[in-house]
Design an enzyme around this catalytic site. Structure first.
Site, short mmCIF file in Angstrom:
data_model
loop_
_atom_site.label_atom_id
_atom_site.label_comp_id
_atom_site.label_asym_id
_atom_site.label_seq_id
_atom_site.Cartn_x
_atom_site.Cartn_y
_atom_site.Cartn_z
N LYS A 233 -3.20 -6.75 -3.53
CA LYS A 233 -2.91 -8.19 -3.40
C LYS A 233 -1.44 -8.40 -3.06
O LYS A 233 -1.11 -9.22 -2.19
CB LYS A 233 -3.23 -8.90 -4.72
CG LYS A 233 -2.71 -10.31 -4.81
CD LYS A 233 -3.10 -10.97 -6.12
CE LYS A 233 -2.13 -10.76 -7.25
NZ LYS A 233 -0.92 -11.57 -7.22
N ASN A 234 -0.56 -7.67 -3.76
CA ASN A 234 0.87 -7.93 -3.57
C ASN A 234 1.42 -7.40 -2.25
O ASN A 234 2.58 -7.62 -1.92
CB ASN A 234 1.68 -7.37 -4.75
CG ASN A 234 1.43 -8.20 -6.01
OD1 ASN A 234 0.90 -9.31 -5.93
ND2 ASN A 234 1.78 -7.66 -7.16
N ASP B 249 3.54 -5.65 -14.26
CA ASP B 249 2.13 -5.97 -14.03
C ASP B 249 1.17 -5.04 -14.77
O ASP B 249 0.01 -5.39 -14.95
CB ASP B 249 1.81 -5.91 -12.54
CG ASP B 249 2.23 -7.19 -11.82
OD1 ASP B 249 2.65 -8.14 -12.49
OD2 ASP B 249 2.14 -7.22 -10.58
N ARG C 206 -8.12 -13.86 -9.23
CA ARG C 206 -6.94 -13.91 -8.35
C ARG C 206 -6.53 -12.52 -7.89
O ARG C 206 -5.89 -12.38 -6.84
CB ARG C 206 -5.74 -14.54 -9.09
CG ARG C 206 -5.83 -16.02 -9.28
CD ARG C 206 -4.54 -16.54 -9.90
NE ARG C 206 -3.40 -15.89 -9.26
CZ ARG C 206 -2.34 -15.39 -9.90
NH1 ARG C 206 -2.25 -15.48 -11.20
NH2 ARG C 206 -1.37 -14.82 -9.25
N ARG D 274 10.21 -18.52 -13.66
CA ARG D 274 10.13 -18.00 -12.29
C ARG D 274 10.86 -18.87 -11.27
O ARG D 274 10.26 -19.48 -10.38
CB ARG D 274 8.67 -17.76 -11.89
CG ARG D 274 8.04 -16.75 -12.82
CD ARG D 274 6.64 -16.39 -12.44
NE ARG D 274 6.56 -15.28 -11.50
CZ ARG D 274 5.41 -14.70 -11.15
NH1 ARG D 274 4.29 -15.13 -11.63
NH2 ARG D 274 5.42 -13.71 -10.30
N CYS E 144 4.15 -21.34 -13.59
CA CYS E 144 3.59 -20.03 -13.84
C CYS E 144 3.49 -19.76 -15.32
O CYS E 144 4.32 -20.17 -16.11
CB CYS E 144 4.45 -18.99 -13.17
SG CYS E 144 3.91 -17.36 -13.56
C1 UD1 Z 1 7.21 -9.84 -9.98
C2 UD1 Z 1 7.29 -8.36 -10.14
C3 UD1 Z 1 6.35 -7.76 -9.18
C4 UD1 Z 1 4.99 -8.31 -9.46
C5 UD1 Z 1 4.97 -9.83 -9.47
C6 UD1 Z 1 3.66 -10.41 -9.91
C7 UD1 Z 1 9.24 -7.02 -10.74
C8 UD1 Z 1 10.66 -6.76 -10.45
N1 UD1 Z 1 8.65 -7.95 -9.95
O1 UD1 Z 1 7.50 -10.21 -8.64
O2 UD1 Z 1 6.39 -6.37 -9.27
O3 UD1 Z 1 4.12 -7.83 -8.52
O4 UD1 Z 1 5.98 -10.30 -10.32
O5 UD1 Z 1 3.49 -10.28 -11.28
O6 UD1 Z 1 8.64 -6.43 -11.60
N2 UD1 Z 1 14.15 -14.36 -10.47
C9 UD1 Z 1 15.19 -15.27 -10.50
N3 UD1 Z 1 15.43 -16.00 -9.38
C10 UD1 Z 1 14.71 -15.86 -8.24
C11 UD1 Z 1 13.66 -14.93 -8.22
C12 UD1 Z 1 13.39 -14.18 -9.37
O7 UD1 Z 1 15.86 -15.43 -11.51
O8 UD1 Z 1 14.99 -16.55 -7.25
C13 UD1 Z 1 13.84 -13.59 -11.70
C14 UD1 Z 1 12.52 -13.99 -12.31
O9 UD1 Z 1 12.64 -15.07 -13.17
C15 UD1 Z 1 12.09 -12.73 -13.04
C16 UD1 Z 1 12.65 -11.63 -12.15
O10 UD1 Z 1 13.67 -12.23 -11.35
O11 UD1 Z 1 12.70 -12.66 -14.29
C17 UD1 Z 1 11.58 -10.95 -11.29
O12 UD1 Z 1 11.17 -11.83 -10.33
P1 UD1 Z 1 10.61 -11.36 -8.94
O13 UD1 Z 1 10.72 -9.89 -8.73
O14 UD1 Z 1 11.09 -12.29 -7.91
O15 UD1 Z 1 9.14 -11.72 -9.22
P2 UD1 Z 1 8.04 -11.66 -8.25
O16 UD1 Z 1 8.42 -11.55 -6.86
O17 UD1 Z 1 7.20 -12.79 -8.63
#
Ligand code: UD1
Length: 417
Positions: A22-23, A306, A398, A121, A116
């Site tokens: 999915k990712n 995850d 999902r 997030r 979320c």
């Molecule tokens: C994350 C996971 C990813 C997983 C997905 C779905 C990690 C590093 N990332 O990706 O492996 O597939 O969730 O569960 O494990 N953040 C900020 N500002 C931003 C973006 C992110 O502060 O603009 C912070 C988030 O709050 C969080 C962290 O960074 O604490 C990880 O976020 P990010 O890697 O962006 O999350 P996803 O891309 O959703």
């Protein structure tokens, strides 16, 4: 409302072919918007999030069809650069359409992505990067209007955290931008490499993916290609957990073993036996499972957030006490209450969970609170004594393509009603 009725305690045995990731599928579907010619994306899992991504593409004016796990996308003209609010709310990953839309049309109007279950997030890292690339962002009543009047240009971008979504979004915006973009402290997840491989097959110039510095030289245009989405390492980990809690023996086919080293190491610490080649994992449950002294979720190549909930479910009946620290999301222990209702002995404090192994879990009526938390309850139910009724399956749908059929095929007693 659909639910799973599971009678636990059946030993799982047999072969499972791992679904597409999915990712990977979601950012690659977004990337297909950058290509006026047709892209044929094979091994796309049939999931509600993938259907939602297809709806975003269709609403932008792309021709998007799904059949037998293959999605065909043709983006010869983009009619609409606004992502409708209901689609933004439907899934968090809708935010990665911003980079592609900006790259293709130089503008995009959208709301903040859906709230979320895992925590706040934010998307500040995404927006900061786009500003550096020449995008003006105005916000009114929660709607972002993003425009690049002079076109997007390359920039040097350092991420304060190796965010997966921000790294993908920047790559999507940079492939057609003028000049060079470098991303330092980039996320190194295998799905980032899959996105880079797809884009390169379409004519993009990207180097360094999989390391913490990615460099993208903008090109004038991209063409389409046929591409196979990589296997899903988290779904693979879930089937290992299901085998582990039932004392089972399974073989995963079409897995991506190199991307699963951090996960396989934990199963070995739990005294499970894993032998593998590049695409096949032979797995036998530890008898008994052993506790893991300390496990911390980390950006790749660390242990993935995850897979945390799924491993927590297996540790409930492991011998000894395990400690887990969740460092990525602040609210990722929501499955714990339901596990406790099933007889688990777990205490949480902030981002720490302490799990004292019990001999056996028992069935109970429980609800999925989020995607991987739902998978954790499914795992626990397969190992528990008696009947579990699991509701709120929309979370599980999902990310898991026909989970009940797969589990039935290896001997589980599970029905969707
Ligand atoms: C994350 C996971 C990813 C997983 C997905 C779905 C990690 C590093 N990332 O990706 O492996 O597939 O969730 O569960 O494990 N953040 C900020 N500002 C931003 C973006 C992110 O502060 O603009 C912070 C988030 O709050 C969080 C962290 O960074 O604490 C990880 O976020 P990010 O890697 O962006 O999350 P996803 O891309 O959703």
């Amino acid at each position: 409302m659909q639910k799973f009725v599971i009678h636990g305690g059946k030993r799982l045995e047999g072969d499972i072919t791992v679904q597409g990731a999915k990712n990977s599928a979601l950012p690659i579907l977004s990337a297909a918007m950058l290509c006026p010619e047709e892209s044929i994306l094979e091994n796309c899992p049939e999931l509600s999030d993938v259907y939602a991504a297809c709806r975003i593409l269709s609403s932008a004016g792309c021709d998007c069809r799904m059949q037998n796990h293959t999605v065909t996308v043709k983006a010869d003209s983009i009619r609409n650069s606004e992502i409708p609010e209901d689609m933004m709310q439907e899934m968090r990953s809708s935010i990665i359409f911003l980079g592609a839309m900006l790259g293709r049309t130089g503008c995009c109007r959208l709301g903040y992505p859906g709230g979320c279950e895992l925590g706040s997030r934010p998307i500040d890292l995404h927006l900061q990067a786009f500003r550096k690339m020449g995008v003006k962002i105005q916000e009114e009543n929660g709607i972002l209007t993003c425009t690049a009047p002079g076109g997007l240009h390359g920039a040097k971008i350092h991420l304060q955290f190796p965010s997966v979504g921000a790294t993908e979004n920047i790559m999507l915006a940079a492939v057609l931008a003028e000049g060079e973009t470098s991303i330092t402290n980039a996320a190194r997840e295998p799905e980032i490499s899959d996105l880079a491989n797809y884009l390169r097959n379409c004519g993009a110039n990207i180097t360094g993916e999989g390391s913490s510095t990615i460099v993208i030289q903008g090109v004038k245009e991209l063409h389409g290609c046929t591409y196979r989405i990589m296997p899903d390492r988290i779904v693979a980990a879930t089937w290992l957990a299901a085998a582990a809690v039932t004392g089972g023996t399974i073989r995963l086919l079409e897995a991506d073993t190199p991307s699963m080293e951090g996960i396989l190491d934990i199963w070995e610490q739990m005294h499970c036996q894993c032998s593998y080649t590049e695409k096949t994992i032979c797995f036998s449950a530890g008898k008994p499972l052993h506790a893991v002294r300390f496990l911390k979720t980390m950006p790749y190549p660390g242990f993935p957030t995850d897979a945390q909930a799924i491993v927590t479910a297996a540790l409930c009946t492991a011998k000894g006490t395990s400690v887990i620290e969740e460092t990525i999301f602040e609210n990722r222990f929501r499955h714990v209450d339901a596990l406790v209702r099933m007889g688990a002995d777990i205490r949480t404090a902030g981002r720490i969970a302490v799990i004292r192994g019990v001999r056996q879990l028992h069935g109970a009526p429980v609800s999925a609170t989020d995607l991987r938390g739902g998978a954790a309850l499914l795992t626990a139910a397969l190992g528990a004594q008696g009947e579990t009724v699991l509701t709120e399956l929309s979370h599980i749908d999902r990310g898991y393509d026909s989970p009940e059929k797969i589990l039935q095929s290896v001997g589980a007693d599970i029905r969707r009603v």
